[in-house]
Structures are given as C-alpha cells and as structure tokens.
Design a protein around this motif. Sequence first.
Motif, PDB file in Angstrom:
ATOM      1  N   GLN A 116       0.824  -1.204   0.000  1.00 21.37           N
ATOM      2  CA  GLN A 116       0.000   0.000   0.000  1.00 21.37           C
ATOM      3  C   GLN A 116       0.862   1.259   0.000  1.00 21.37           C
ATOM      4  OE1 GLN A 116      -3.258  -0.165  -0.503  1.00 21.37           O
ATOM      5  NE2 GLN A 116      -3.051   2.023  -0.788  1.00 21.37           N
ATOM      6  N   SER A 117       1.933   1.227   0.754  1.00 20.88           N
ATOM      7  CA  SER A 117       2.833   2.379   0.804  1.00 20.88           C
ATOM      8  C   SER A 117       3.464   2.646  -0.562  1.00 20.88           C
ATOM      9  CB  SER A 117       3.924   2.124   1.851  1.00 20.88           C
ATOM     10  OG  SER A 117       4.868   3.146   1.835  1.00 20.88           O
ATOM     11  N   ILE A 118       3.868   1.597  -1.237  1.00 19.63           N
ATOM     12  CA  ILE A 118       4.472   1.743  -2.569  1.00 19.63           C
ATOM     13  C   ILE A 118       3.457   2.319  -3.558  1.00 19.63           C
ATOM     14  CG2 ILE A 118       5.366   0.430  -4.537  1.00 19.63           C
ATOM     15  CD1 ILE A 118       6.730  -1.415  -2.456  1.00 19.63           C
ATOM     16  N   SER A 119       2.223   1.818  -3.509  1.00 21.59           N
ATOM     17  CA  SER A 119       1.215   2.326  -4.457  1.00 21.59           C
ATOM     18  C   SER A 119       0.876   3.787  -4.165  1.00 21.59           C
ATOM     19  CB  SER A 119      -0.037   1.455  -4.426  1.00 21.59           C
ATOM     20  OG  SER A 119      -0.695   1.577  -3.196  1.00 21.59           O
ATOM     21  N   TRP A 120       0.825   4.181  -2.898  1.00 25.50           N
ATOM     22  CA  TRP A 120       0.568   5.585  -2.564  1.00 25.50           C
ATOM     23  C   TRP A 120       1.717   6.472  -3.028  1.00 25.50           C
ATOM     24  CZ3 TRP A 120      -1.322   4.493   3.070  1.00 25.50           C
ATOM     25  CH2 TRP A 120      -2.682   4.188   3.049  1.00 25.50           C
TER      26      TRP A 120
END
Length: 129
Positions: A116-120
Amino acid sequence: MDCSKQLRNPQAEDHQIHQWQTKSELSAYSVHDQSRRSANYKPNIWKYDFLESLNSKFDGECYRIQMQKLIKDVKKLFVECKESDVIAKLELIDSIRKLGLNNHFEQEIKAALDTQSISWTRKQQQSLH
C-alpha cells in the motif's frame, strides 16, 4: 506629603518576616514528614505454579488443529482481498490487531502495508508530473 507615613516600623517588618519564615518552615516540614499511605493489600493467593497447574479444556489437539485451520483461513483473506479494495484490507489488519492476533500474521500485515505504501508513493509521484 506626610513623612510619618513613609517611615517604616522596622520591628513590625521583622515580625512579619519571622511569621512568614515560620509558616514556610512548618509547611515544608509537614510535607516531608508525611509518610506514604498504604492500601494494605493482602498478598496474592494466585501463585505461578498454581496457575500453571490449572487445566483447560482447550489444550487438546483438536483445538490446535482448529486454530491452525483458522489461521490459514485468515491468511487466505489477505490473498483474496483485492489490491483495489484498500479499505477492506486495512480494516482486516485493524481487526486482527484489535483482537491481539497480529503476532500470527506479522508477515502478511507487513507485506500488505508495504504494498500500500508503494502504491501511494507511485500515485503521489504521478500526480506531481
């Protein structure tokens, strides 16, 4: 101007100073003189050895097998949860942590949060360009 009003009585000042010192010394003495209050609790009757000797009906092998099956089912929920359904995955993580079961799913939680952090981060970089 009346000079008698400006003249001070040195004995009266000394008396006031002495009264103030006496009051502060008494208050300091009373604060330090008080002993710590105790609730006088009785010692605990539940010793460690006694607690360890208690039997539970949930210690059986069938409960261990059921626990492992439920852990696998929850791990499947992490896989089945779509990447687009971020809210559902975060709510799953939140529920697991609130139940105190996060130690069984540390790797899955870390992977989900990292993804999720990477996609954000990617979305933020794309919005800047």
